[in-house]
Design an enzyme around this catalytic site. Structure first.
Site, PDB file in Angstrom:
ATOM      1  N   ARG A  83       0.815  -1.210   0.000  1.00  0.00           N
ATOM      2  CA  ARG A  83       0.000   0.000   0.000  1.00  0.00           C
ATOM      3  C   ARG A  83       0.852   1.265   0.000  1.00  0.00           C
ATOM      4  O   ARG A  83       0.424   2.331  -0.425  1.00  0.00           O
ATOM      5  CB  ARG A  83      -0.944  -0.008   1.214  1.00  0.00           C
ATOM      6  CG  ARG A  83      -1.847   1.216   1.310  1.00  0.00           C
ATOM      7  CD  ARG A  83      -3.053   0.956   2.209  1.00  0.00           C
ATOM      8  NE  ARG A  83      -2.683   0.344   3.466  1.00  0.00           N
ATOM      9  CZ  ARG A  83      -2.241   1.028   4.537  1.00  0.00           C
ATOM     10  NH1 ARG A  83      -2.068   2.338   4.470  1.00  0.00           N
ATOM     11  NH2 ARG A  83      -1.958   0.395   5.661  1.00  0.00           N
ATOM     12  N   TYR A 124     -14.231  16.799 -16.167  1.00  0.00           N
ATOM     13  CA  TYR A 124     -14.807  15.455 -16.221  1.00  0.00           C
ATOM     14  C   TYR A 124     -15.954  15.357 -15.208  1.00  0.00           C
ATOM     15  O   TYR A 124     -15.900  15.931 -14.116  1.00  0.00           O
ATOM     16  CB  TYR A 124     -13.701  14.443 -15.911  1.00  0.00           C
ATOM     17  CG  TYR A 124     -14.171  13.031 -15.710  1.00  0.00           C
ATOM     18  CD1 TYR A 124     -14.842  12.345 -16.722  1.00  0.00           C
ATOM     19  CD2 TYR A 124     -13.935  12.365 -14.517  1.00  0.00           C
ATOM     20  CE1 TYR A 124     -15.265  11.045 -16.542  1.00  0.00           C
ATOM     21  CE2 TYR A 124     -14.350  11.065 -14.320  1.00  0.00           C
ATOM     22  CZ  TYR A 124     -15.013  10.410 -15.343  1.00  0.00           C
ATOM     23  OH  TYR A 124     -15.438   9.121 -15.146  1.00  0.00           O
ATOM     24  N   ASP A 154      -5.313  18.798 -14.832  1.00  0.00           N
ATOM     25  CA  ASP A 154      -5.612  17.445 -15.300  1.00  0.00           C
ATOM     26  C   ASP A 154      -5.210  17.392 -16.767  1.00  0.00           C
ATOM     27  O   ASP A 154      -5.854  18.003 -17.622  1.00  0.00           O
ATOM     28  CB  ASP A 154      -7.103  17.147 -15.116  1.00  0.00           C
ATOM     29  CG  ASP A 154      -7.465  15.714 -15.486  1.00  0.00           C
ATOM     30  OD1 ASP A 154      -6.754  15.118 -16.315  1.00  0.00           O
ATOM     31  OD2 ASP A 154      -8.469  15.198 -14.963  1.00  0.00           O
ATOM     32  N   LYS A 208      -6.254   6.035 -19.694  1.00  0.00           N
ATOM     33  CA  LYS A 208      -6.624   6.500 -21.027  1.00  0.00           C
ATOM     34  C   LYS A 208      -5.461   6.367 -22.011  1.00  0.00           C
ATOM     35  O   LYS A 208      -4.902   5.292 -22.165  1.00  0.00           O
ATOM     36  CB  LYS A 208      -7.138   7.936 -20.923  1.00  0.00           C
ATOM     37  CG  LYS A 208      -8.211   8.133 -19.854  1.00  0.00           C
ATOM     38  CD  LYS A 208      -9.409   7.238 -20.034  1.00  0.00           C
ATOM     39  CE  LYS A 208     -10.593   7.619 -19.158  1.00  0.00           C
ATOM     40  NZ  LYS A 208     -10.344   7.524 -17.711  1.00  0.00           N
TER      41      LYS A 208
END
Length: 393
Positions: free
Chosen positions: A54, A107, A179, A204
């Protein structure tokens, strides 16, 4: 007595004077240290090592360093998804009472976070048009700490006034978070240009094959980087080693895919612009785009692989289009090796009211096209055949 040799954790990985050409996949969740002193050295920064998955793992670090080179920075963090990158950044840098100014065409899930989720934790937001620096500045309050924008908006493909926004952030002492998913560092090197924090949905175009879910964060200030990393670890926004390994493989062909898809997008935009089923084509490389002049200057001719169009008609026309193009994936995603069609009103922006979508120009006949790497003749014929079906209807 039956002979049963113990094989559990007693077989070391073979030593070798040669090395693997392909990065090894390391799915281990835990890492063994020789003693407590060595563990202290790792946690306190005197030695480099891994402790618990983690908190980081080798495959994430390899991928982060590759994207660091694309962005021109160092110390990037790979997260479990694009939205986890947004979450770790905002929660890591903001506290109750702080205010954000965000672009009004982010978004859909980013919009939801700013307007519905963060207010529950005492963080407020105002949305403003990123193509208009005066509107962004007017939204700033004494509590504003951060600006969040996309260079190319999703899905309406408006071009933010990045030069003005970067100047505004410096003058007002605000953290500028960009972004850069749609644009990618090839289209706009956001970090080199002055962003304080750059975010990507690696899912993406960077990974490029619709088979991983990952995000990425690069922060300029070491203290901000630490705050984001601590939030990332605490919230458990860990990326899978497998996804990191797959994304690394995808990145090796990123430059070729980017160029091919961008060339296809420009050709497709021209091919469909005058079709009778089309009310409008939105592509920054076209002279009729409202921000074309800015896109030409800002992006240096790299107009990207994304285009949008608006059909005459509403949901009935939208259904007719997708049904007439079964060979083109109708899916709420972008950046695949193949072309995908997305319908924001029923996917990414379905959380907005009909009025809210209308303000952004997102009608029931609005489609976002993530153009892929197919032969352009094949792609063009598939899309025009589907548009013909809409026009006949």
């Amino acid at each position: 007595m039956t002979y049963r040799p113990n094989l559990v954790r007693r077989t070391p990985f073979p030593d070798s004077v040669s090395r693997a050409v392909v990065t090894p996949l390391q799915p281990s969740v835990v890492y063994s240290s020789p003693d407590p002193d060595a563990l202290d050295d790792q946690y306190e920064g005197r030695a480099k090592g891994y402790t618990y998955g983690r908190e980081g793992h080798p495959n994430a670090d390899v991928l982060a360093q590759m994207i660091d080179r694309l962005e021109g920075g160092e110390g990037g963090i790979v997260t479990g998804s694009g939205m986890s990158a947004v979450t770790a950044t905002l929660l890591g840098l903001l506290s109750a009472g702080d205010h954000i100014v965000g672009g009004n065409q982010l978004y859909g899930r980013s919009l939801r976070m700013l307007t519905r989720d963060l207010p529950r934790w005492g963080i407020t937001a105002t949305l403003a048009d990123p193509t208009d620096v005066a509107a962004m500045e007017a939204a700033i309050t004494p509590d504003t700490r951060l600006l969040l924008v996309e260079v190319v908006s999703n899905p309406t493909l408006r071009i933010a006034d990045m030069a003005g926004i970067e100047r505004l952030a410096r003058e007002r002492g605000l953290i500028l978070v960009v972004d850069n998913t749609f644009t990618t560092p090839y289209g706009y090197p956001a970090f080199v240009k002055g962003a304080d924090v750059v975010i990507h949905s690696v899912t993406k175009l960077l990974a490029g094959h619709s088979d991983v879910t990952l995000g990425y964060i690069l922060a300029r200030d070491p203290a901000q980087r630490t705050a984001i990393y601590d939030t990332f670890v605490t919230l458990g926004l860990t990326p899978s080693p497998w996804d990191c390994w797959m994304a690394e493989r995808g990145l090796y062909s990123f430059d070729m895919r980017f160029e091919r898809a961008q060339t296809n997008a420009a050709a497709l935009a021209e091919a469909v612009a005058d079709h009778p089923a089309i009310a409008a084509v939105i592509y920054p490389g076209r002279a009729d785009h409202p921000d074309h002049a800015r896109a030409r200057t800002l992006l240096g001719g790299q107009f990207g692989n994304m285009l949008s169009f608006r059909l005459h008609g509403g949901r009935e026309a939208a259904n007719a289009l997708t049904r007439a193009a079964p060979q083109i994936a109708f899916a709420p995603t972008l950046g695949d090796i193949g072309t995908t069609l997305s319908h924001p009103a029923s996917s990414s922006h379905r959380g907005l009211t009909e009025e809210g979508r209308a303000e952004l120009g997102i009608t029931e006949g609005f489609f976002r096209v993530s153009v892929g790497c197919e032969p352009i003749d094949l792609l063009r014929s598939d899309i025009i055949r589907a548009l013909d079906a809409v026009a006949k209807g």
